[in-house]
Design an enzyme around this catalytic site. Structure first.
Site, PDB file in Angstrom:
ATOM      1  N   ASP A 285      44.576  -8.051  75.987  1.00  0.00           N
ATOM      2  CA  ASP A 285      45.031  -8.743  77.183  1.00  0.00           C
ATOM      3  C   ASP A 285      46.547  -8.896  77.096  1.00  0.00           C
ATOM      4  OD1 ASP A 285      44.968 -10.069  79.576  1.00  0.00           O
ATOM      5  OD2 ASP A 285      44.519 -12.018  78.681  1.00  0.00           O
ATOM      6  N   ASP A 322      60.737 -31.881  86.476  1.00  0.00           N
ATOM      7  CA  ASP A 322      59.635 -30.919  86.374  1.00  0.00           C
ATOM      8  C   ASP A 322      59.292 -30.738  84.892  1.00  0.00           C
ATOM      9  OD1 ASP A 322      57.859 -28.834  86.445  1.00  0.00           O
ATOM     10  OD2 ASP A 322      59.107 -27.510  87.677  1.00  0.00           O
ATOM     11  N   GLU A 326      58.251 -23.850  82.782  1.00  0.00           N
ATOM     12  CA  GLU A 326      59.263 -23.206  83.608  1.00  0.00           C
ATOM     13  C   GLU A 326      60.381 -24.181  83.968  1.00  0.00           C
ATOM     14  OE1 GLU A 326      56.076 -23.199  84.118  1.00  0.00           O
ATOM     15  OE2 GLU A 326      55.311 -21.195  84.581  1.00  0.00           O
ATOM     16  N   PHE A 382      54.872 -29.995  92.322  1.00  0.00           N
ATOM     17  CA  PHE A 382      54.253 -28.740  92.756  1.00  0.00           C
ATOM     18  C   PHE A 382      52.841 -29.004  93.271  1.00  0.00           C
ATOM     19  CE2 PHE A 382      51.486 -25.133  91.933  1.00  0.00           C
ATOM     20  CZ  PHE A 382      52.189 -24.079  92.507  1.00  0.00           C
ATOM     21  N   SER A 383      52.470 -28.289  94.301  1.00  0.00           N
ATOM     22  CA  SER A 383      51.095 -28.368  94.809  1.00  0.00           C
ATOM     23  C   SER A 383      50.587 -26.959  95.049  1.00  0.00           C
ATOM     24  CB  SER A 383      51.020 -29.187  96.094  1.00  0.00           C
ATOM     25  OG  SER A 383      51.581 -28.476  97.177  1.00  0.00           O
ATOM     26  N   ALA A 384      49.292 -26.786  94.854  1.00  0.00           N
ATOM     27  CA  ALA A 384      48.693 -25.467  95.064  1.00  0.00           C
ATOM     28  C   ALA A 384      48.764 -25.059  96.524  1.00  0.00           C
ATOM     29  CB  ALA A 384      47.240 -25.493  94.596  1.00  0.00           C
ATOM     30  N   MET A 388      55.206 -24.835  95.906  1.00  0.00           N
ATOM     31  CA  MET A 388      56.619 -25.173  95.719  1.00  0.00           C
ATOM     32  C   MET A 388      56.722 -26.546  95.064  1.00  0.00           C
ATOM     33  SD  MET A 388      58.509 -24.053  99.284  1.00  0.00           S
ATOM     34  CE  MET A 388      57.612 -25.310 100.202  1.00  0.00           C
ATOM     35  N   LYS A 401      61.980 -25.088  95.296  1.00  0.00           N
ATOM     36  CA  LYS A 401      61.882 -23.818  94.560  1.00  0.00           C
ATOM     37  C   LYS A 401      60.398 -23.475  94.455  1.00  0.00           C
ATOM     38  CE  LYS A 401      61.455 -25.310  89.700  1.00  0.00           C
ATOM     39  NZ  LYS A 401      61.225 -26.735  89.861  1.00  0.00           N
TER      40      LYS A 401
END
Length: 685
Positions: A285, A322, A326, A382-384, A388, A401
């Site tokens: 993988d 955040d 990332e 962030f939200s699905a 963003m 972003k």
């Protein structure tokens, strides 16, 4: 083969007790020495296997020590939400009284009573007692990290766990059973070796038996020759059979499995380890095996009228709170490129070692990061749904972003050249994140999924062994191609799901090849079960662990490369010692045959290379060497020959020169030395 040695020992013992029974002409002392040496051969052969099995038993004992009796907090009402559970909802019970299907509550500091599946909650769990790794792991409901093992401790938060194993059938119980019993299973290669050695034994038995009647024939017309002594024929038979490799086969196999266990991998059968050494293709993988699985910021790219400073400032401010990998890497990279920390100080000297410090020569940019008036209340997580995250500044400025298409949809305008740099980043194996200020796209953050250190060298090492490397990933074609090019993968497949993976395994096997793969999810289970070597991750689902024939307690997918190396080393060790054993037999042939038959056939004296003192000394010295070479080779069988990634032709040449040559020379040297010792002691004179 060893059974024949035992029969020879019995015959020699009978000659010692009653020489007249077989019309033997030798002395009881001579026959007694032969009997003792044959008995030592049998003893050392069994000792080799027993010594190797001690390590497996020690591993089982260490695992058994983890099986401590614990109390379980059984839920009276399993449907009670985890945040509402109190003492009144719990019934304390012994862990051995809990049955499969019942639900238990595990709080911070509690020991998980039995193997199970997390059905609610998320917690940090210490699995060091089983895996040996000190870092805790996250176990949570949903996804592929729901499996928990009895005997591990919850370090933070709490879980609702549905018990999946009955008493005595836990994963720990299974591991103990595998460690204790796996070494007793014969592999296909070993079965083939046993057939070969059995065939050789039969040939030598027939040949030596024929020599007895040949000796009687020679005695009928040869003056001074009374025929061949049965004890010496038995010695010749035992010396000619490759008893060395026959005695060490089990030790080699057990040692191979022990080396796998030392790397925190539990093999469910000996065939799994040996099949790893015979692999033709290895399916890997991408995420977690070839790459670290963590995307880190690599660079900032400005678009339109914006400049680098604008993009860095917006990226930094939107990522300040955040806590994702990332987000932290964006903060680190922005601070490194700006040369300052958010508090105005200089960056730490260790900053360059963090994931976000991926740029080797960052641009020197003087930016006011403007974080003095920001607070976590301004952060937009962030939200699905939006894909963003960002922040709302006190002056009303909105910074976002996220995925390029999501930010494009959110923004009022985007530079016309946005798609080209995004595609360029994707082509290089990266992930682009668009940045917008007040709904105007100002730039792109380039994220890269870092390659594991040294992975290209390890893959090249596997390829040197003749194993084809194949990458199967769910990522897009561009990313898969870039990663494959970077590490030198032979073949890659992108956008692969469970069905495609098992079809890939079946297609490779249809060509008569052995295939190995790794996996941790339920969707990997079919391919893991189909592969000849299926390495399942301990942190994965129960379905994956049950489907694979190996379980990695450290949950490190790249460890299959080490397992392949161990399997190769097992086969190399067996090949080396087999070559040595057969070469030994050739040398012993030139020692014993002239000594036994020279009296009847004087021409054989030309074969008497060592010019030993007497026939009795030649027979005894050969048997001494034959018996004691077995324990002397046990360390090599357990440690294994030095592993090198070489082709079959190179390995054969090395075996013939090193072990074949050594096997021819060693008997002559040691048998002559033993004979000289006998002469010095006045034995057989």
């Amino acid at each position: 083969m060893l059974f024949v040695v035992e029969l020879g020992t019995i015959v020699s013992l009978l000659l010692t007790i009653a020489p007249g029974l077989f019309d033997a002409t030798g002395s009881r002392v001579y026959y007694g020495v032969i009997t003792a040496l044959l008995a030592f051969t049998v003893l050392f052969a069994n000792y080799a296997e027993a010594y190797a099995e001690l390590e497996g038993e020690a591993q089982a004992d260490s695992l058994r020590a983890l099986q401590t009796e614990t109390k379980a907090k059984q839920l009276i009402e399993p449907d009670t939400p985890i945040e509402e559970i109190d003492d009144g909802d719990i019934e304390i019970a012994d862990s051995n009284e809990i049955e499969a299907g019942e639900v238990v509550f595990v709080d911070e500091g509690d020991v998980i009573p039995r193997d199970g599946t997390v059905i609610e909650g998320s917690a940090s769990v210490d699995e060091s007692a089983i895996t040996g790794e000190s870092d805790p792991v996250i176990r949570q409901s949903g996804g592929d990290r729901t499996s928990v093992v009895g005997g591990t401790e919850v370090l933070s938060d709490c879980l609702k766990v549905e018990v999946t194993s009955e008493q005595g059938e836990s994963f720990l119980d299974e591991m103990i059973g595998l460690v204790e019993n796996a070494q007793r299973q014969k592999t296909p290669n070993e079965v083939a070796m046993t057939i070969l050695l059995s065939g050789l034994t039969l040939v030598f038995v027939v040949a030596v038996a024929t020599m007895f009647f040949f000796g009687e024939y020679l005695a009928s017309f040869t003056v001074g020759f009374a025929g061949l002594d049965i004890a010496e024929l038995v010695a010749l038979l035992i010396a000619l059979m490759p008893t060395t490799i026959g005695a060490l086969l089990a030790a080699i196999r057990v040692a191979g499995m022990t080396r796998v266990t030392r790397r925190n991998v539990i093999a469910k059968s000996g065939r799994a380890v040996e099949a790893a050494g015979d692999l033709d293709a290895l399916i890997l993988d991408k995420t977690g095996t070839i790459t670290t699985g963590e995307r880190v910021a690599q660079d900032f790219h400005s678009l339109g009228d914006a400049n680098d400073e604008d993009v860095i400032r917006a990226s930094y401010q939107s990522s300040l709170f955040d806590e994702t990998t990332e987000g932290r890497s964006i903060i680190d990279l922005a601070e490194k490129m700006n040369g300052t920390k958010a508090d105005g100080g200089q960056p730490d000297g260790d900053a360059v070692d963090e994931p976000g410090a991926a740029v080797e020569a960052p641009r020197d940019v003087d930016v006011s990061l403007g974080t003095e008036s920001l607070s976590e209340e301004n952060f937009v997580p962030f939200s699905a749904e939006t894909r963003m995250s960002g922040i709302n500044l006190p002056d009303g400025t909105e910074i976002r972003k996220g995925a390029v298409d999501a930010v494009e949809k959110y923004a009022d305008s985007a530079p016309g050249k946005l798609r080209q740099p995004s595609n360029d980043i994707s082509e290089s194996g990266g992930t682009p994140l668009a940045v917008a200020v007040d709904k105007q796209v100002v730039g792109i953050i380039e994220l890269q999924d870092e390659l594991k250190p040294g992975i290209a060298d390890r893959i090249a090492e596997i390829q040197k062994m003749g194993v084809e490397t194949i990458m199967a990933t769910g990522d897009n074609q561009r990313t898969a191609r870039w990663v494959a090019d970077q590490v030198g993968i032979d073949e890659f497949h992108a956008e692969f799901g469970p069905e495609e993976k098992i079809e890939l395994v079946e297609d490779i096997q249809a060509d008569g090849k052995l295939v190995g793969m790794t996996g941790d999810g339920t969707n990997d289970a079919p391919a893991l079960a189909k592969a000849d070597v299926g390495l399942a991750m301990n942190a994965g689902t129960n379905a994956a662990k049950e489907a694979g024939n190996m379980v990695d307690l450290d949950s490190n997918p790249s460890k299959i490369i080490e397992v392949v190396g161990i399997g190769k080393q097992l086969l190399m060790t067996r090949g080396a010692l087999t070559t040595f054993s057969v070469a030994n037999d050739v040398a012993k042939y030139f020692v014993l045959l002239p000594a036994i038959l020279a009296a009847a056939i004087p021409g054989l004296a030309a074969m008497d290379i060592l010019n030993l003192s007497t026939p009795a000394s030649a027979v005894t010295a050969t048997l001494v060497y034959n018996a004691f070479i077995i324990p002397l080779l046990i360390p090599l069988a357990l440690r294994g020959v030095d592993y090198e990634a070489q082709s079959g032709a190179q390995l054969l040449r090395k075996n013939l020169i090193v072990y074949g040559g050594g096997g021819l020379i060693a008997p002559f040297i040691f048998i002559k030395m033993i004979d000289m010792l006998f002469v010095a002691l006045g034995v057989f004179q």
